[in-house]
Design a protein around this motif. Structure first.
Motif, short mmCIF file in Angstrom:
data_model
loop_
_atom_site.label_atom_id
_atom_site.label_comp_id
_atom_site.label_asym_id
_atom_site.label_seq_id
_atom_site.Cartn_x
_atom_site.Cartn_y
_atom_site.Cartn_z
N GLU A 34 0.83 -1.05 -0.04
CA GLU A 34 -0.02 0.05 -0.07
C GLU A 34 0.93 1.12 0.02
O GLU A 34 1.72 1.20 0.87
N VAL A 35 0.66 2.38 -1.02
CA VAL A 35 1.30 3.50 -0.92
C VAL A 35 0.52 4.15 -0.30
O VAL A 35 -0.42 4.76 -0.48
N VAL A 36 1.38 4.82 0.82
CA VAL A 36 0.79 5.94 1.80
C VAL A 36 1.42 7.34 1.49
O VAL A 36 2.51 7.52 1.67
N ASP B 61 5.30 16.09 -10.26
CA ASP B 61 6.81 16.39 -10.13
C ASP B 61 7.19 14.97 -9.70
O ASP B 61 6.59 14.16 -9.13
N TYR B 62 8.73 14.95 -9.45
CA TYR B 62 9.27 13.79 -9.00
C TYR B 62 10.36 14.24 -8.22
O TYR B 62 11.44 15.04 -8.67
N ASP B 63 10.39 13.87 -6.74
CA ASP B 63 11.33 14.33 -5.86
C ASP B 63 12.55 13.20 -5.71
O ASP B 63 12.22 12.27 -5.21
N ARG B 64 13.28 13.45 -6.62
CA ARG B 64 14.52 12.36 -6.71
C ARG B 64 15.25 12.06 -5.55
O ARG B 64 15.52 10.77 -5.26
N GLU B 65 15.45 13.05 -4.77
CA GLU B 65 16.33 12.95 -3.47
C GLU B 65 15.45 12.18 -2.54
O GLU B 65 16.08 11.25 -1.66
N PRO C 145 5.92 7.57 -1.85
CA PRO C 145 7.15 7.22 -1.99
C PRO C 145 7.00 6.01 -3.36
O PRO C 145 5.94 5.39 -3.37
N ILE C 146 7.95 6.46 -4.28
CA ILE C 146 7.64 5.36 -5.26
C ILE C 146 9.31 5.49 -5.68
O ILE C 146 9.87 6.42 -6.12
N ASN C 147 9.84 4.12 -6.05
CA ASN C 147 11.21 4.24 -6.80
C ASN C 147 11.19 4.31 -8.15
O ASN C 147 10.80 3.38 -8.69
#
Length: 469
Positions: free
Chosen positions: A55-57, A127-131, A154-156
């Motif tokens: 589950e993505v929270v 957007d994507y927060d790469r850090e 969170p997603i890699n």
């Protein structure tokens, strides 16, 4: 003895490798590595099917930004009418100084090509927060670019020539966004509070497209429309509850592409047209019934541009990788709606790698693979081209107040007259540094929003300046 086995093993491995290479050269697809450069051609994302699980929270953060006191709207990909045409209610500048029009604000973004949506003084962007390895749905002030809120989860995502590349859809109450790995999120458009979320991969068997999701959701009335192209081809979702209103079966397992859904009206019926991986479908907007399914138009590598409604049931398709373009016609098939091709056009006459052409006052405008701007009539005849000295690459374009605004790969924006009389350049300025200034444009309240791979800018395009608004 050990040395003996090694001496035998190494030549055997080389022999096996040589055989595999030979078979690939003889039977494999040797052209894919030499195709024209599009977002993501430097690698495939990891297989998202292997990530179906947890589950993505998400979390909501609020900031000090405040919405501008403005009422203009560019609520989704290609604007309110899904035609890339804007009619401003204020005079716009027809010429620019050498340094270009005034820059109102700019912000840094994670790598990608996601364009903005605008509504009630707010700018929305995926957007994507790469850090921190998070998708970030961000709400900014149209006045100064200050962040108002951010919903992230969170997603890699591995770097794949950009990450985010979709435009959210927004209205007074809801915002719907599709993340790079097909996480569909519905938020309160004013506060950012989560209303519902769906993982299209886990719940509907969607296969993440080769260069991450590019399909942009649409909002129609009380629902959002999306094409998972997994266990169902398309579905309508209730914005308030997240319940599925209808879904369309996908028994042949056609996959999601980067193209977005086109709503059209024909024979008194509303129809959704979508370019899936192996062809085109037409789906009844009220029930989800599959009206037609055809392989007359398909692109093997990357189907990116959306279909264009030319009116009267005439639909225009275009693509890259030598796909060229096609005119097709909806027709009455014993009381139901079907589609048939009426004219195909070779790529050197007109095709479009990743931007959707615009249909304006009876003519089609778009940039073909050699970079030239082209004006076509609805019979497929080339009216004019911008010439080999005027090229625009893979960047976006739109029409504002009867003029074309075009941005090339390196962030140079050109204003040209949208007219069949011939190509006429009116103004030009470099407004971004690049690289890859490919994101769809957005405009509202005299403000033009542009982005390249790493940055978004807000430009004043009004005739007299926006002053202290």
């Amino acid at each position: 003895m050990k040395d003996f086995f090694i001496s035998k093993l190494i030549p055997a491995a080389v022999l096996v490798g040589s055989v595999v290479l030979f078979l690939w050269l003889v039977r494999g697809d040797r052209t894919s590595g030499f195709s024209q450069r599009l977002p993501g051609l430097d690698g495939r994302p990891e297989n998202a099917q292997a990530e179906i699980a947890a589950e993505v929270v998400g979390t909501l953060e609020t900031f000090d930004g405040a919405a501008a006191e403005l009422n203009g709207s560019w609520p989704c990909f290609r604007g309110a009418n899904l035609d890339i045409i804007s009619t401003q209610d204020m005079p716009l500048s027809q010429s620019w100084p050498d340094h270009g029009p005034p820059l109102l604000w700019d912000i840094a973004l994670g790598e990608g090509y996601a364009g903005a949506a605008v509504h009630k003084g707010r700018v929305y962007i995926v957007d994507y927060d790469r850090e921190n390895q998070k998708d970030a749905i961000r709400c900014l002030s149209l006045a100064d670019g200050e962040e108002i809120w951010r919903y992230s989860y969170p997603i890699n995502i591995k770097r794949n020539h950009g990450m985010s590349r979709t435009v959210p859809a927004v209205n007074d109450n809801f915002l719907v966004a599709l993340g790079p790995k097909c996480h569909l999120t519905c938020l309160d458009s004013m506060t950012g509070e989560l209303i519902w979320k769906k993982n299209l991969v886990a719940e509907f068997g969607t296969e993440v497209p080769q260069w991450y999701a590019g399909q942009c959701p649409i909002i129609e009335g009380d629902r959002t429309i999306i094409a998972p192209a997994g266990t169902c081809m398309m579905m309508a979702i209730d914005l308030i509850t997240g319940d599925i209103i209808w879904d369309t079966p996908n028994p042949d397992d056609w996959d999601m592409t980067h193209s977005s859904i086109l709503p059209v009206s024909f024979m008194g019926k509303d129809v959704y047209i979508y370019c899936a991986s192996r062809g085109v479908v037409g789906i009844a907007a009220d029930t989800g019934e599959l009206l037609f399914k055809t392989d007359m138009w398909r692109i093997r590598i990357a189907n990116v541009p959306s279909p264009v409604d030319l009116g009267g049931g005439k639909i225009f398709f275009s693509g890259g990788y030598n796909a060229g373009s096609m005119f097709a016609q909806l027709y009455d098939n014993e009381g139901s709606i079907d589609i048939k091709p009426i004219l195909s056009i070779e790529a050197d006459t007109f095709g479009s790698a990743q931007q959707t052409p615009v249909f304006f006052e009876g003519y089609i405008y778009g940039v073909r693979p050699d970079g030239q701007l082209v004006c076509l009539d609805t019979s497929g005849r080339v009216i004019w081209t911008s010439s080999s000295n005027e090229k625009f690459g893979l960047g976006p374009y739109m029409i504002i107040n009867s003029n074309l605004y075009l941005m090339n790969d390196s962030g140079v924006v050109t204003i040209a007259a949208a007219q069949p009389a011939g190509y006429q350049m009116l103004a030009r300025a470099k407004l971004l540094e690049g690289p890859d200034s490919w994101a769809p444009m957005a405009v509202a309240d005299g403000r033009l929003l542009l982005r390249d791979m790493n940055r978004m800018v807000c430009i004043d395009i009004t005739e007299g300046g926006l002053g202290d608004e």
